[in-house]
Design a protein around this motif. Structure first.
Motif, PDB file in Angstrom:
ATOM      1  N   TRP A  60      27.181  42.171  33.086  1.00 30.00           N
ATOM      2  CA  TRP A  60      27.134  42.053  34.540  1.00 30.00           C
ATOM      3  C   TRP A  60      28.463  42.466  35.153  1.00 30.00           C
ATOM      4  O   TRP A  60      29.526  42.282  34.552  1.00 30.00           O
ATOM      5  N   GLY A  61      28.383  42.964  36.362  1.00 29.26           N
ATOM      6  CA  GLY A  61      29.575  43.243  37.126  1.00 29.26           C
ATOM      7  C   GLY A  61      30.075  41.994  37.824  1.00 29.26           C
ATOM      8  O   GLY A  61      29.464  40.925  37.735  1.00 29.26           O
ATOM      9  N   GLN A  62      31.170  42.145  38.527  1.00 27.32           N
ATOM     10  CA  GLN A  62      31.789  40.997  39.194  1.00 27.32           C
ATOM     11  C   GLN A  62      31.193  40.725  40.567  1.00 27.32           C
ATOM     12  O   GLN A  62      31.424  39.673  41.150  1.00 27.32           O
ATOM     13  N   GLY A  63      30.424  41.667  41.074  1.00 28.81           N
ATOM     14  CA  GLY A  63      29.755  41.477  42.353  1.00 28.81           C
ATOM     15  C   GLY A  63      30.508  42.089  43.513  1.00 28.81           C
ATOM     16  O   GLY A  63      31.740  42.216  43.480  1.00 28.81           O
ATOM     17  N   THR A  64      29.762  42.479  44.535  1.00 31.80           N
ATOM     18  CA  THR A  64      30.351  43.008  45.758  1.00 31.80           C
ATOM     19  C   THR A  64      29.613  42.411  46.952  1.00 31.80           C
ATOM     20  O   THR A  64      28.386  42.329  46.943  1.00 31.80           O
ATOM     21  N   GLU A 112      31.423  47.226  40.431  1.00 31.07           N
ATOM     22  CA  GLU A 112      30.690  47.567  41.649  1.00 31.07           C
ATOM     23  C   GLU A 112      31.649  47.956  42.768  1.00 31.07           C
ATOM     24  O   GLU A 112      32.794  47.491  42.815  1.00 31.07           O
ATOM     25  N   SER A 113      31.154  48.764  43.677  1.00 33.55           N
ATOM     26  CA  SER A 113      31.914  49.134  44.861  1.00 33.55           C
ATOM     27  C   SER A 113      30.944  49.453  45.986  1.00 33.55           C
ATOM     28  O   SER A 113      29.744  49.632  45.744  1.00 33.55           O
ATOM     29  N   GLY A 114      31.488  49.504  47.215  1.00 28.87           N
ATOM     30  CA  GLY A 114      30.673  49.929  48.344  1.00 28.87           C
ATOM     31  C   GLY A 114      30.197  48.824  49.256  1.00 28.87           C
ATOM     32  O   GLY A 114      29.550  49.090  50.272  1.00 28.87           O
TER      33      GLY A 114
END
Length: 123
Positions: free
Chosen positions: A113-117, A6-8
């Motif tokens: 799942w992503g690592q989170g942002t 994830e990004s942003g």
């Protein structure tokens, strides 16, 4: 092994907009639904939005009309456009890949799942 990045995320004022992106490695992106969830300390992960493999979106009531989920299969990327942000939208946002072409709002429907942002909205 599939990876979701994830990004942003960031810090914004109430009423501002922010767009999150999640890029997925591997070849299965085009045939899977994707979802966004969020979590605050001490709480369970909360469903935000999902999009089917063929671009049909669904939203949690609390974000409906403010958030837009979309996907770009050429880039293996799913987006979450967030507008009219509120302090209660503050959370860590996670993207997730569904087990199939369609998915429910439940986290068990997702297998990666992503690592989170972090998204922080100040009043």
């Amino acid at each position: 092994q599939v990876q979701l990045v994830e990004s942003g995320g960031g810090s914004v004022q109430a009423g501002d907009s922010l767009t999150l992106a999640c890029t997925v490695s591997g070849r299965s992106f085009n045939s899977r639904a994707m979802g966004w969830f969020r979590q605050t300390p001490g709480n369970e992960r909360e469903y935000v939005a999902r999009i089917t493999w063929n671009d049909i979106p669904s939203y949690a009531d609390v974000v409906k009309g403010r958030f837009t989920i979309s996907r770009d299969n050429a880039k293996n990327t799913v987006y979450l456009q967030m507008s009219s942000l509120k302090p209660e939208d503050t959370a860590i946002y996670y993207c997730a890949r569904a087990s199939g072409q369609y998915a429910s709002y439940q986290a068990v429907s997702y297998d990666a799942w992503g690592q989170g942002t972090q998204v922080t909205v100040y009043s």
